[in-house]
Design an enzyme around this catalytic site. Structure first.
Site, PDB file in Angstrom:
ATOM      1  N   ASP A  96      42.569  33.227  37.317  1.00  0.00           N
ATOM      2  CA  ASP A  96      42.287  33.486  35.914  1.00  0.00           C
ATOM      3  C   ASP A  96      41.731  34.907  35.820  1.00  0.00           C
ATOM      4  O   ASP A  96      41.389  35.521  36.844  1.00  0.00           O
ATOM      5  CB  ASP A  96      41.277  32.449  35.403  1.00  0.00           C
ATOM      6  CG  ASP A  96      41.005  32.584  33.915  1.00  0.00           C
ATOM      7  OD1 ASP A  96      41.854  33.143  33.192  1.00  0.00           O
ATOM      8  OD2 ASP A  96      39.942  32.120  33.466  1.00  0.00           O
ATOM      9  N   ASP A  98      39.499  36.516  32.663  1.00  0.00           N
ATOM     10  CA  ASP A  98      38.157  36.588  32.078  1.00  0.00           C
ATOM     11  C   ASP A  98      37.222  35.588  32.751  1.00  0.00           C
ATOM     12  O   ASP A  98      37.526  34.400  32.865  1.00  0.00           O
ATOM     13  CB  ASP A  98      38.225  36.287  30.578  1.00  0.00           C
ATOM     14  CG  ASP A  98      38.974  37.352  29.806  1.00  0.00           C
ATOM     15  OD1 ASP A  98      38.345  38.347  29.414  1.00  0.00           O
ATOM     16  OD2 ASP A  98      40.191  37.190  29.603  1.00  0.00           O
TER      17      ASP A  98
END
Length: 345
Positions: A96, A98
């Protein structure tokens, strides 16, 4: 790849195509009921409670931190164990963005990754097939990462493209998957309406992520969350083909299709030639609720492992944990060093 997409989007027409008014109402009620946005009052309050639950400052667990860490130990502390279970298998990395490669910040447009993290991810991609799987639109997350040798899956996996150059694992230069293309005009329309509707709420920020729209409330005073929830509700209730999911102080408006980060993970594994293989070991690292779809896929298949990035105990399908992006970087660096020492990568 075409077969994979067709199999996993075959229900789209049933759910969003030429359906009767009765069917539209059924789908709409099902989705809105889950999100408590089809009525006001207490249901909106329930929704706001759910918004609070996604905020690290409000996360509370029945389990103590030490008990939670027993079930989801640090991936750094258990590094040797992870290497042992991956022995003889091809590691494939899914990351991922953020909260995983970059810190969570108040302004989502300033979620920059450090140069040191970028160098680490570049080395990682030399050693293992590596993909970024983000809720951001693919172009935006690429502009943050700026590495051409990676796979990018934006909009929660609804926009996937292979490496532009530099990956020795790339098999298809034209790799591209966009299972929700027909929803682009609708997302654009909803985005504009959300911008207009939420502009009265100080701190609210609506982001167009191409195949989804994101309403950030990180800078919204908590006393205004109910108002913001009502504003979003007033827009989305008119769109039965869209649904809302929740992340870390963000509401995601997405098409109702059988596609998420878990499906993106499966698609990429198949694209790399690892579909139904027993000699592949996917590692998925993420910090958000939307990453749970990928964690669940790995757990259900008993294949690879998920690592949750969190300082707080959470219910998760991940097997291990890391506390923050700095620990993620340490873990990735150790993987690179292990591969270089053992195989001379």
């Amino acid at each position: 790849m075409v077969r994979f997409v067709e199999e996993n989007t075959k229900h789209m027409e049933e759910e969003t195509g030429n359906i009767s008014n009765t069917d539209v109402t059924t789908v709409k009620k099902k989705v809105l009921q889950d999100l408590s946005i089809n009525n006001g009052g207490g249901l909106i309050n329930s929704w706001v409670d759910s918004m609070r639950a996604c905020s690290p400052t409000h996360l509370k667990s029945l389990m103590k931190q030490s008990s939670w860490l027993t079930e989801h130990p640090s991936a750094l502390d258990m590094f040797e164990e992870i290497l042992h279970v991956s022995e003889g298998k091809q590691i494939v990395m899914f990351l991922d963005y953020d909260g995983t490669l970059s810190p969570i910040v108040d302004d989502p447009d300033r979620a920059f990754m450090s140069n040191k993290m970028r160098r680490t991810v570049r080395k990682l991609a030399i050693c293992f097939p590596t993909a970024i799987v983000s809720g951001r639109c693919r172009e935006k997350v690429y502009n943050f990462v700026k590495l051409t040798e990676l796979y990018y899956a934006g909009s929660h996996g609804m926009d996937i493209k292979g490496p532009a150059q530099g990956s020795k694992y790339k098999e298809d230069k034209s790799l591209l998957c966009q299972p929700a293309t027909e929803f682009l005009p609708m997302i654009d329309e909803v985005y504009q309406k959300l911008v207009e509707k939420t502009k009265v709420t100080p701190g609210a920020n609506v982001e167009n992520n191409k195949f989804c729209a994101s309403v950030h409330f990180r800078r919204v005073d908590e006393k205004n969350w109910s108002d913001l929830a009502n504003q979003v509700r007033s827009v989305i209730k008119e769109y039965p083909k869209l649904r809302i999911t929740e992340g870390r102080k963000v509401l995601e408006i997405r098409p109702i299709i059988k596609w998420d980060k878990g499906k993106a993970l499966e698609f990429l594994l198949e694209s790399l030639g690892y579909a139904n293989c027993t000699d592949v070991f996917p590692i998925y690292i993420g910090d958000d609720r939307t990453d749970e779809d990928a964690f669940k896929i790995l757990r259900d298949k008993r294949q690879g492992l998920g690592i949750l990035v969190s300082k707080f105990p959470k219910e998760t399908n991940a097997s291990y944990s890391l506390q923050e992006p700095d620990e993620v970087m340490d873990f990735l660096q150790r993987l690179v060093e292990w591969k270089q020492l053992r195989f001379g990568a």
